[in-house]
Motif scaffolding. Structure first.
Motif, mmCIF file in Angstrom:
data_model
loop_
_atom_site.group_PDB
_atom_site.id
_atom_site.type_symbol
_atom_site.label_atom_id
_atom_site.label_comp_id
_atom_site.label_asym_id
_atom_site.label_seq_id
_atom_site.Cartn_x
_atom_site.Cartn_y
_atom_site.Cartn_z
ATOM 1 N N GLU A 64 -0.852 -3.969 1.892
ATOM 2 C CA GLU A 64 -1.949 -4.080 1.328
ATOM 3 C C GLU A 64 -1.629 -4.017 -0.356
ATOM 4 O OE1 GLU A 64 -1.283 0.130 1.162
ATOM 5 O OE2 GLU A 64 -0.863 -1.497 2.533
ATOM 6 N N LEU A 65 -0.656 -3.559 -0.648
ATOM 7 C CA LEU A 65 -0.430 -3.146 -2.017
ATOM 8 C C LEU A 65 0.392 -4.442 -2.731
ATOM 9 C CD1 LEU A 65 -1.230 -1.307 -4.311
ATOM 10 C CD2 LEU A 65 0.515 0.030 -3.824
ATOM 11 N N CYS A 66 1.459 -4.323 -2.973
ATOM 12 C CA CYS A 66 2.236 -5.202 -3.687
ATOM 13 C C CYS A 66 2.443 -6.657 -3.012
ATOM 14 C CB CYS A 66 3.662 -4.693 -4.030
ATOM 15 S SG CYS A 66 3.710 -3.208 -4.880
ATOM 16 N N CYS A 67 2.624 -6.559 -1.915
ATOM 17 C CA CYS A 67 2.495 -8.011 -0.879
ATOM 18 C C CYS A 67 1.112 -8.775 -0.912
ATOM 19 C CB CYS A 67 2.927 -7.794 0.423
ATOM 20 S SG CYS A 67 4.710 -6.987 0.522
ATOM 21 N N GLU A 68 0.187 -8.006 -0.920
ATOM 22 C CA GLU A 68 -1.285 -8.685 -0.746
ATOM 23 C C GLU A 68 -1.571 -9.010 -2.434
ATOM 24 O OE1 GLU A 68 -6.073 -7.632 -0.259
ATOM 25 O OE2 GLU A 68 -4.475 -6.675 1.149
ATOM 26 N N THR A 69 -1.169 -8.111 -3.307
ATOM 27 C CA THR A 69 -1.741 -8.358 -4.697
ATOM 28 C C THR A 69 -0.740 -9.559 -5.105
ATOM 29 O OG1 THR A 69 -1.974 -5.991 -4.878
ATOM 30 C CG2 THR A 69 -1.815 -7.395 -6.897
#
Length: 195
Positions: free
Chosen positions: A117-122
């Motif tokens: 939800e952090l680096c991958c989603e962003t």
């Protein structure tokens, strides 16, 4: 169409933190390895990304006297495969990723890595805004339980015990709901390998 497989932050730094004990996918390197082999076989671009926090002295600081800002065992770039180091949540802002993709003529990205939800989603959201076609391989990502905003400073054991903590399953589900049909196509490893 040639694609780029993005391997985001699958690095030793995460394994050094207490919350690794609660990671959703402790075998993420083994999950991603078949995607790397497939991309290489197809002639797709394999892009390696590490996260660094210079000057912090933490496990993401490459100059802190340890060697944690490196890929987890089982994942190793080949000569000529681009390696980027980012200092932001997404893989575009502080790297030359967009220029690299433009130079290579790539319009389709396959996203894997840590954190879901952090680096991958962003990265996926930015890529979608930039007009890329993105496949988000949720099972080839990993995440951790998330503390409620009022409980972020609690000891890790208390965070895990709190009924207000968002479980990894909930984090993953929320990410899929947010991305699917908006910023990406959500796919399994098997679906990507069968394309």
């Amino acid at each position: 169409m040639r694609s780029a497989l993005l391997i985001i932050d699958i690095q030793e730094s995460f394994r050094q933190r207490p919350n690794w004990a609660a990671v959703s996918n402790p075998g993420i390197a083994a999950t991603v390895a078949p995607l790397v082999a497939d991309a290489r076989e197809r002639g797709d671009l394999v892009v390696w990304v590490l996260h660094a926090e210079p000057g912090t002295g933490n496990v993401f600081d490459p100059a802190a006297g340890h060697d944690f800002v490196r890929y987890q065992e089982g994942l190793e770039p080949r000569p000529g495969e681009p390696q980027l180091v980012k200092t932001s949540a997404n893989a575009f802002t502080t790297t030359g990723l967009q220029q690299l993709l433009t130079t290579e003529g790539i319009r389709h990205l396959i996203v894997t890595g840590i954190q879901t939800e952090l680096c991958c989603e962003t990265t996926t959201r930015v890529a979608g805004d930039l007009g890329y076609d993105v496949t988000f391989v949720t099972e080839a990502t990993a995440t951790f339980p998330i503390a409620h905003r009022d409980e972020r400073d609690l000891p890790f054991a208390d965070i895990l015990a709190s009924p207000r903590t968002l479980s990894t399953a909930d984090v993953i589900a929320r990410t899929e709901y947010a991305l699917a049909g908006r910023f990406a196509t959500v796919a399994t490893v098997k679906e990507v390998l069968a394309r």
